[in-house]
Design a protein around this motif. Structure first.
Motif, short mmCIF file in Angstrom:
data_model
loop_
_atom_site.label_atom_id
_atom_site.label_comp_id
_atom_site.label_asym_id
_atom_site.label_seq_id
_atom_site.Cartn_x
_atom_site.Cartn_y
_atom_site.Cartn_z
N ALA A 112 0.83 -1.21 0.00
CA ALA A 112 0.00 0.00 0.00
C ALA A 112 0.87 1.26 0.00
N ARG A 113 1.98 1.17 0.68
CA ARG A 113 2.90 2.31 0.76
C ARG A 113 3.42 2.72 -0.62
N TYR A 114 3.56 1.73 -1.52
CA TYR A 114 4.12 1.99 -2.85
C TYR A 114 3.09 1.86 -3.97
N SER A 115 1.82 1.78 -3.64
CA SER A 115 0.78 1.53 -4.64
C SER A 115 0.67 2.63 -5.69
N GLU A 116 1.01 3.85 -5.36
CA GLU A 116 0.87 4.95 -6.31
C GLU A 116 2.13 5.20 -7.14
N GLU A 117 3.15 4.39 -6.93
CA GLU A 117 4.41 4.58 -7.64
C GLU A 117 4.48 3.87 -8.99
N ASN A 118 3.45 3.10 -9.34
CA ASN A 118 3.40 2.34 -10.60
C ASN A 118 4.59 1.39 -10.76
N VAL B 80 -2.17 -3.33 -8.03
CA VAL B 80 -2.19 -2.23 -7.09
C VAL B 80 -2.84 -2.64 -5.76
N ASN B 81 -3.85 -3.50 -5.80
CA ASN B 81 -4.59 -3.84 -4.60
C ASN B 81 -4.82 -5.36 -4.52
#
Length: 100
Positions: free
Chosen positions: A68-74, A79-80
């Motif tokens: 979750a910490r890196y989910s927005e880093e692509n 992602v989930n």
């Protein structure tokens, strides 16, 4: 960014969890591209077969928090990931003086 180095930087108390992931995915080194729904299901199944349900639940929570910490880093395809283990009530067992 290297998955394993980053995992150990964030979770230094869980090197065994990284080894569990490597074994379950039959890889010498885990990379971000290995984080797929199917692979995370394999990790979840592997953990539930080898450790107690409450330990598996803790380990999965550690993995999910890290992802979750890196989910927005692509960095990863998934992602989930849906990784769940039901909680099992702990049992307290005490021995009598004769049993000891």
């Amino acid at each position: 960014m290297n998955f394993e180095k980053e995992f150990m930087r964030i979770n230094p108390a869980y090197p065994h969890l990284l080894r569990f992931m490597q074994t379950s995915l039959q890889k010498n080194e885990i990379s971000w591209k290995d984080i797929t729904k199917l692979n995370m299901e394999k990790v979840c199944s592997f953990l539930t077969e080898r450790v107690s349900p409450n330990s598996a639940r803790t380990y999965i929570a550690v993995i999910k928090a890290f992802l979750a910490r890196y989910s927005e880093e692509n960095l990863m395809p998934c992602v989930n990931p849906q990784m769940r283990v039901k909680a099992v009530p702990s049992q307290h067992i005490a021995l009598s003086y004769e049993e000891v």
